[in-house]
Design a protein around this motif. Structure first.
Motif, PDB file in Angstrom:
ATOM      1  N   MET A  56      56.703  19.614  20.093  1.00  0.00           N
ATOM      2  CA  MET A  56      57.744  19.822  21.088  1.00  0.00           C
ATOM      3  C   MET A  56      58.507  18.514  21.271  1.00  0.00           C
ATOM      4  SD  MET A  56      57.605  21.202  25.030  1.00  0.00           S
ATOM      5  CE  MET A  56      56.261  20.235  25.626  1.00  0.00           C
ATOM      6  N   LYS A  57      59.819  18.613  21.341  1.00  0.00           N
ATOM      7  CA  LYS A  57      60.661  17.438  21.569  1.00  0.00           C
ATOM      8  C   LYS A  57      60.480  16.923  22.984  1.00  0.00           C
ATOM      9  CE  LYS A  57      64.761  17.936  18.756  1.00  0.00           C
ATOM     10  NZ  LYS A  57      66.177  18.288  18.836  1.00  0.00           N
ATOM     11  N   MET A  58      60.610  15.659  23.145  1.00  0.00           N
ATOM     12  CA  MET A  58      60.566  15.054  24.479  1.00  0.00           C
ATOM     13  C   MET A  58      61.931  15.238  25.147  1.00  0.00           C
ATOM     14  SD  MET A  58      57.552  13.962  24.806  1.00  0.00           S
ATOM     15  CE  MET A  58      57.643  12.899  26.212  1.00  0.00           C
ATOM     16  N   ILE A  59      61.950  15.172  26.462  1.00  0.00           N
ATOM     17  CA  ILE A  59      63.206  15.246  27.194  1.00  0.00           C
ATOM     18  C   ILE A  59      64.015  14.002  26.846  1.00  0.00           C
ATOM     19  CG2 ILE A  59      64.296  15.244  29.467  1.00  0.00           C
ATOM     20  CD1 ILE A  59      61.809  16.573  30.557  1.00  0.00           C
ATOM     21  N   GLN A  60      65.226  14.208  26.399  1.00  0.00           N
ATOM     22  CA  GLN A  60      66.089  13.091  26.063  1.00  0.00           C
ATOM     23  C   GLN A  60      66.545  12.397  27.338  1.00  0.00           C
ATOM     24  OE1 GLN A  60      66.848  12.088  22.818  1.00  0.00           O
ATOM     25  NE2 GLN A  60      65.227  13.567  22.407  1.00  0.00           N
ATOM     26  N   LYS A  70      81.412  16.444  46.545  1.00  0.00           N
ATOM     27  CA  LYS A  70      81.788  17.858  46.459  1.00  0.00           C
ATOM     28  C   LYS A  70      80.694  18.626  45.721  1.00  0.00           C
ATOM     29  CE  LYS A  70      85.239  21.058  44.885  1.00  0.00           C
ATOM     30  NZ  LYS A  70      86.135  21.393  43.817  1.00  0.00           N
ATOM     31  N   LEU A  71      80.287  19.759  46.279  1.00  0.00           N
ATOM     32  CA  LEU A  71      79.274  20.600  45.654  1.00  0.00           C
ATOM     33  C   LEU A  71      79.827  21.169  44.350  1.00  0.00           C
ATOM     34  CD1 LEU A  71      76.455  21.962  45.996  1.00  0.00           C
ATOM     35  CD2 LEU A  71      77.701  23.914  46.944  1.00  0.00           C
ATOM     36  N   VAL A  72      79.118  20.928  43.240  1.00  0.00           N
ATOM     37  CA  VAL A  72      79.564  21.425  41.937  1.00  0.00           C
ATOM     38  C   VAL A  72      78.548  22.354  41.288  1.00  0.00           C
ATOM     39  CG1 VAL A  72      81.127  19.496  41.477  1.00  0.00           C
ATOM     40  CG2 VAL A  72      78.736  19.345  40.737  1.00  0.00           C
ATOM     41  N   GLY A  73      77.358  22.451  41.880  1.00  0.00           N
ATOM     42  CA  GLY A  73      76.346  23.318  41.301  1.00  0.00           C
ATOM     43  C   GLY A  73      75.045  23.252  42.066  1.00  0.00           C
ATOM     44  N   VAL A  74      74.101  24.040  41.596  1.00  0.00           N
ATOM     45  CA  VAL A  74      72.734  24.031  42.125  1.00  0.00           C
ATOM     46  C   VAL A  74      71.818  24.075  40.911  1.00  0.00           C
ATOM     47  CG1 VAL A  74      70.999  25.329  43.412  1.00  0.00           C
ATOM     48  CG2 VAL A  74      73.329  25.167  44.299  1.00  0.00           C
ATOM     49  N   VAL A  75      70.772  23.279  40.950  1.00  0.00           N
ATOM     50  CA  VAL A  75      69.784  23.280  39.868  1.00  0.00           C
ATOM     51  C   VAL A  75      68.429  23.628  40.471  1.00  0.00           C
ATOM     52  CG1 VAL A  75      69.274  20.800  39.957  1.00  0.00           C
ATOM     53  CG2 VAL A  75      68.979  22.043  37.817  1.00  0.00           C
ATOM     54  N   THR A  76      67.692  24.469  39.771  1.00  0.00           N
ATOM     55  CA  THR A  76      66.411  24.954  40.278  1.00  0.00           C
ATOM     56  C   THR A  76      65.271  24.577  39.333  1.00  0.00           C
ATOM     57  OG1 THR A  76      66.508  27.073  39.113  1.00  0.00           O
ATOM     58  CG2 THR A  76      67.578  26.968  41.283  1.00  0.00           C
ATOM     59  N   THR A  77      64.060  24.738  39.826  1.00  0.00           N
ATOM     60  CA  THR A  77      62.903  24.498  38.968  1.00  0.00           C
ATOM     61  C   THR A  77      62.920  25.461  37.782  1.00  0.00           C
ATOM     62  OG1 THR A  77      61.590  25.943  40.399  1.00  0.00           O
ATOM     63  CG2 THR A  77      61.413  23.575  40.779  1.00  0.00           C
ATOM     64  N   THR A  78      63.412  26.664  37.983  1.00  0.00           N
ATOM     65  CA  THR A  78      63.514  27.634  36.895  1.00  0.00           C
ATOM     66  C   THR A  78      64.477  27.148  35.822  1.00  0.00           C
ATOM     67  OG1 THR A  78      63.021  29.416  38.436  1.00  0.00           O
ATOM     68  CG2 THR A  78      64.023  30.048  36.341  1.00  0.00           C
ATOM     69  N   ASP A  79      65.602  26.543  36.239  1.00  0.00           N
ATOM     70  CA  ASP A  79      66.547  25.983  35.264  1.00  0.00           C
ATOM     71  C   ASP A  79      65.854  24.930  34.400  1.00  0.00           C
ATOM     72  OD1 ASP A  79      68.669  27.507  36.355  1.00  0.00           O
ATOM     73  OD2 ASP A  79      69.123  25.915  37.811  1.00  0.00           O
ATOM     74  N   LEU A  80      65.061  24.076  35.039  1.00  0.00           N
ATOM     75  CA  LEU A  80      64.344  23.031  34.309  1.00  0.00           C
ATOM     76  C   LEU A  80      63.321  23.648  33.358  1.00  0.00           C
ATOM     77  CD1 LEU A  80      63.697  20.063  33.731  1.00  0.00           C
ATOM     78  CD2 LEU A  80      62.159  20.109  35.708  1.00  0.00           C
ATOM     79  N   LEU A  81      62.596  24.654  33.818  1.00  0.00           N
ATOM     80  CA  LEU A  81      61.603  25.302  32.958  1.00  0.00           C
ATOM     81  C   LEU A  81      62.251  25.965  31.748  1.00  0.00           C
ATOM     82  CD1 LEU A  81      59.196  26.801  35.629  1.00  0.00           C
ATOM     83  CD2 LEU A  81      58.753  24.881  34.094  1.00  0.00           C
ATOM     84  N   HIS A  82      63.389  26.636  31.935  1.00  0.00           N
ATOM     85  CA  HIS A  82      64.106  27.233  30.794  1.00  0.00           C
ATOM     86  C   HIS A  82      64.500  26.154  29.785  1.00  0.00           C
ATOM     87  CE1 HIS A  82      64.276  31.359  32.083  1.00  0.00           C
ATOM     88  NE2 HIS A  82      64.838  31.040  33.241  1.00  0.00           N
ATOM     89  N   TYR A  83      64.968  25.021  30.280  1.00  0.00           N
ATOM     90  CA  TYR A  83      65.343  23.903  29.417  1.00  0.00           C
ATOM     91  C   TYR A  83      64.134  23.425  28.607  1.00  0.00           C
ATOM     92  CZ  TYR A  83      66.446  19.091  28.096  1.00  0.00           C
ATOM     93  OH  TYR A  83      66.615  17.928  27.394  1.00  0.00           O
ATOM     94  N   LEU A  84      63.006  23.253  29.289  1.00  0.00           N
ATOM     95  CA  LEU A  84      61.804  22.748  28.608  1.00  0.00           C
ATOM     96  C   LEU A  84      61.277  23.729  27.571  1.00  0.00           C
ATOM     97  CD1 LEU A  84      59.958  21.161  31.655  1.00  0.00           C
ATOM     98  CD2 LEU A  84      61.168  19.973  29.809  1.00  0.00           C
ATOM     99  N   VAL A  85      61.355  25.030  27.854  1.00  0.00           N
ATOM    100  CA  VAL A  85      60.891  26.037  26.905  1.00  0.00           C
ATOM    101  C   VAL A  85      61.733  26.000  25.634  1.00  0.00           C
ATOM    102  CG1 VAL A  85      60.757  28.536  26.524  1.00  0.00           C
ATOM    103  CG2 VAL A  85      59.829  27.541  28.611  1.00  0.00           C
ATOM    104  N   LYS A  86      63.030  25.731  25.771  1.00  0.00           N
ATOM    105  CA  LYS A  86      63.917  25.689  24.610  1.00  0.00           C
ATOM    106  C   LYS A  86      63.724  24.433  23.764  1.00  0.00           C
ATOM    107  CE  LYS A  86      67.552  28.435  26.699  1.00  0.00           C
ATOM    108  NZ  LYS A  86      68.917  28.411  27.253  1.00  0.00           N
ATOM    109  N   LYS A  87      63.166  23.378  24.350  1.00  0.00           N
ATOM    110  CA  LYS A  87      62.988  22.094  23.633  1.00  0.00           C
ATOM    111  C   LYS A  87      61.841  22.141  22.675  1.00  0.00           C
ATOM    112  CE  LYS A  87      66.353  19.558  24.761  1.00  0.00           C
ATOM    113  NZ  LYS A  87      67.244  19.030  23.807  1.00  0.00           N
TER     114      LYS A  87
END
Length: 141
Positions: A1-5, A124-141
């Protein structure tokens, strides 16, 4: 598995189609928005300024308490329509800058009990990031 860049930005994983509330919305309006949008956290805005965050769990807790205070269901529903989001929202929420790396996000989430964080660019609010977003990212790596 690749490390987080180190250079991967949260901008690549955050949700940019953000649904928000105003602090003057009623709890009943907030409940409708949570259910229709199927989200667990909503930013609370005054104009473009982020003034709070509201979780669906906190909303349900408050609705239950208010309902238990009365024996009359119609009275409880009326109370839910009178209480404003500003009463129960988390004020001055932790916010993260859009240029934060995913590694930086992972460190914040690992050291605190956040499940969703508002992302800002020049206040200015530009988005929301969740633990699920992070988990999806890690699964793809």
């Amino acid at each position: 598995m690749k490390m987080i860049q180190q250079i991967d930005s949260i901008a690549s994983i955050m949700n940019v189609q953000v649904v928000s509330l105003a602090s003057q919305h009623s709890l009943r309006e907030a409940e409708r928005l949570f259910r229709s949008c199927k989200v667990k956290y909503l930013p609370v805005l005054e104009g473009d300024e982020l003034v709070g965050m509201l979780s669906f769990a906190k909303l349900l807790e408050c609705l239950l308490v208010e309902t238990c205070k009365t024996k009359d269901r119609m009275e409880a529903v009326a109370a839910h329509s009178q209480i404003k989001v500003e009463v129960i929202m988390q004020r001055n929420p932790v916010k993260i800058p859009v240029h934060l790396t995913i590694r930086g996000l992972a460190k914040i989430l690992a050291n605190h009990e956040f499940y969703a964080l508002p992302v800002v660019d020049n206040r200015k609010l530009v988005g929301v990031v969740t633990t699920t977003d992070l988990l999806h990212y890690l699964v793809k790596k």
